[in-house]
Write a protein that holds these residues in place. Sequence first.
Motif, mmCIF file in Angstrom:
data_model
loop_
_atom_site.group_PDB
_atom_site.id
_atom_site.type_symbol
_atom_site.label_atom_id
_atom_site.label_comp_id
_atom_site.label_asym_id
_atom_site.label_seq_id
_atom_site.Cartn_x
_atom_site.Cartn_y
_atom_site.Cartn_z
ATOM 1 N N VAL A 44 0.859 -1.174 0.000
ATOM 2 C CA VAL A 44 0.000 0.000 0.000
ATOM 3 C C VAL A 44 0.903 1.234 0.000
ATOM 4 O O VAL A 44 1.465 1.604 1.023
ATOM 5 C CB VAL A 44 -0.925 0.017 1.238
ATOM 6 C CG1 VAL A 44 -1.833 1.243 1.209
ATOM 7 C CG2 VAL A 44 -1.727 -1.265 1.339
ATOM 8 N N PHE A 45 1.085 1.838 -1.164
ATOM 9 C CA PHE A 45 1.890 3.056 -1.271
ATOM 10 C C PHE A 45 1.005 4.250 -0.928
ATOM 11 O O PHE A 45 -0.103 4.374 -1.462
ATOM 12 C CB PHE A 45 2.458 3.203 -2.681
ATOM 13 C CG PHE A 45 3.554 2.225 -2.989
ATOM 14 C CD1 PHE A 45 4.872 2.534 -2.699
ATOM 15 C CD2 PHE A 45 3.262 1.002 -3.565
ATOM 16 C CE1 PHE A 45 5.889 1.636 -2.981
ATOM 17 C CE2 PHE A 45 4.270 0.090 -3.846
ATOM 18 C CZ PHE A 45 5.589 0.407 -3.551
ATOM 19 N N GLY A 77 2.441 -1.070 4.450
ATOM 20 C CA GLY A 77 2.243 0.310 4.026
ATOM 21 C C GLY A 77 3.607 0.930 3.747
ATOM 22 O O GLY A 77 4.540 0.738 4.529
ATOM 23 N N ILE A 78 3.736 1.660 2.652
ATOM 24 C CA ILE A 78 5.032 2.236 2.255
ATOM 25 C C ILE A 78 4.859 3.710 1.916
ATOM 26 O O ILE A 78 4.007 4.074 1.102
ATOM 27 C CB ILE A 78 5.622 1.496 1.035
ATOM 28 C CG1 ILE A 78 5.799 0.010 1.330
ATOM 29 C CG2 ILE A 78 6.949 2.134 0.608
ATOM 30 C CD1 ILE A 78 6.248 -0.823 0.140
ATOM 31 N N SER A 79 5.684 4.555 2.545
ATOM 32 C CA SER A 79 5.690 5.984 2.228
ATOM 33 C C SER A 79 7.087 6.546 2.475
ATOM 34 O O SER A 79 7.935 5.879 3.074
ATOM 35 C CB SER A 79 4.647 6.735 3.058
ATOM 36 O OG SER A 79 5.092 6.893 4.379
ATOM 37 N N PRO A 80 7.346 7.779 2.035
ATOM 38 C CA PRO A 80 8.690 8.339 2.148
ATOM 39 C C PRO A 80 9.074 8.869 3.535
ATOM 40 O O PRO A 80 10.204 9.277 3.730
ATOM 41 C CB PRO A 80 8.710 9.484 1.126
ATOM 42 C CG PRO A 80 7.359 9.615 0.573
ATOM 43 C CD PRO A 80 6.492 8.568 1.162
ATOM 44 N N GLN A 81 8.160 8.869 4.499
ATOM 45 C CA GLN A 81 8.508 9.375 5.820
ATOM 46 C C GLN A 81 9.426 8.405 6.571
ATOM 47 O O GLN A 81 9.461 7.223 6.285
ATOM 48 C CB GLN A 81 7.246 9.609 6.678
ATOM 49 C CG GLN A 81 6.409 10.775 6.242
ATOM 50 C CD GLN A 81 5.652 10.466 4.976
ATOM 51 O OE1 GLN A 81 5.129 9.380 4.807
ATOM 52 N NE2 GLN A 81 5.609 11.429 4.063
ATOM 53 N N HIS A 86 6.406 7.249 11.186
ATOM 54 C CA HIS A 86 5.560 6.053 11.080
ATOM 55 C C HIS A 86 5.116 5.575 12.456
ATOM 56 O O HIS A 86 3.960 5.178 12.632
ATOM 57 C CB HIS A 86 6.301 4.928 10.371
ATOM 58 C CG HIS A 86 6.437 5.111 8.893
ATOM 59 N ND1 HIS A 86 5.684 5.988 8.145
ATOM 60 C CD2 HIS A 86 7.268 4.503 8.009
ATOM 61 C CE1 HIS A 86 6.029 5.908 6.871
ATOM 62 N NE2 HIS A 86 6.998 5.014 6.767
ATOM 63 N N GLU A 87 6.038 5.590 13.417
ATOM 64 C CA GLU A 87 5.673 5.140 14.763
ATOM 65 C C GLU A 87 4.577 6.033 15.350
ATOM 66 O O GLU A 87 3.591 5.540 15.900
ATOM 67 C CB GLU A 87 6.889 5.130 15.681
ATOM 68 C CG GLU A 87 6.548 4.663 17.081
ATOM 69 C CD GLU A 87 7.735 4.498 17.996
ATOM 70 O OE1 GLU A 87 7.507 4.235 19.198
ATOM 71 O OE2 GLU A 87 8.898 4.626 17.532
ATOM 72 N N LYS A 88 4.735 7.336 15.229
ATOM 73 C CA LYS A 88 3.727 8.270 15.746
ATOM 74 C C LYS A 88 2.379 8.042 15.059
ATOM 75 O O LYS A 88 1.333 8.002 15.708
ATOM 76 C CB LYS A 88 4.195 9.710 15.535
ATOM 77 C CG LYS A 88 3.231 10.734 16.061
ATOM 78 C CD LYS A 88 3.741 12.142 15.828
ATOM 79 C CE LYS A 88 2.677 13.148 16.265
ATOM 80 N NZ LYS A 88 2.991 14.498 15.853
ATOM 81 N N SER A 96 -1.883 -1.576 12.835
ATOM 82 C CA SER A 96 -1.088 -2.744 13.214
ATOM 83 C C SER A 96 -0.294 -3.348 12.057
ATOM 84 O O SER A 96 0.510 -4.244 12.275
ATOM 85 C CB SER A 96 -1.994 -3.812 13.833
ATOM 86 O OG SER A 96 -3.034 -4.150 12.949
ATOM 87 N N MET A 97 -0.503 -2.858 10.844
ATOM 88 C CA MET A 97 0.280 -3.372 9.720
ATOM 89 C C MET A 97 1.664 -2.723 9.741
ATOM 90 O O MET A 97 1.825 -1.608 10.251
ATOM 91 C CB MET A 97 -0.397 -3.071 8.390
ATOM 92 C CG MET A 97 -0.280 -1.615 7.975
ATOM 93 S SD MET A 97 -1.189 -1.223 6.501
ATOM 94 C CE MET A 97 -2.820 -1.169 7.158
ATOM 95 N N PRO A 98 2.676 -3.382 9.212
ATOM 96 C CA PRO A 98 3.994 -2.746 9.124
ATOM 97 C C PRO A 98 3.950 -1.510 8.229
ATOM 98 O O PRO A 98 3.316 -1.515 7.171
ATOM 99 C CB PRO A 98 4.875 -3.837 8.494
ATOM 100 C CG PRO A 98 4.179 -5.114 8.800
ATOM 101 C CD PRO A 98 2.715 -4.781 8.772
#
Length: 116
Positions: A44-45, A77-81, A86-88, A96-98
Amino acid sequence: MGSIPEIGDIVGDYCLPGGHLDGETFHRRDYPLCEQRGKPLVLVFYPGDDTPVCTAQLCSYSDGLDQLQSAGATVWGISPQGLDSHEKFARTRRLSMPLLSDEERVAAKSFEISEP
């Protein structure tokens, strides 16, 4: 530039740093694509943590995660951050997905995902 794969195509390998929320702990590790070879994987981009459309999209996937997993699929899930963002995001939205960090857009470019 990469190309848009068809279902079942073998794609190139890459490894991205990421993490997933398990209860109150955000577990960080590297996620190599090759570890999912031969298994259903949903990538999921999304352009950004805590943006309205992305938040709705990721929450929808997270809410349906049990159904996807029961069908044998893993969801990333994939994004440039970066991982701190991502943790926040995961903690705020209880995702709960990576969530993987593609700061250099290696994965996005390999799938012809354009800049946000």
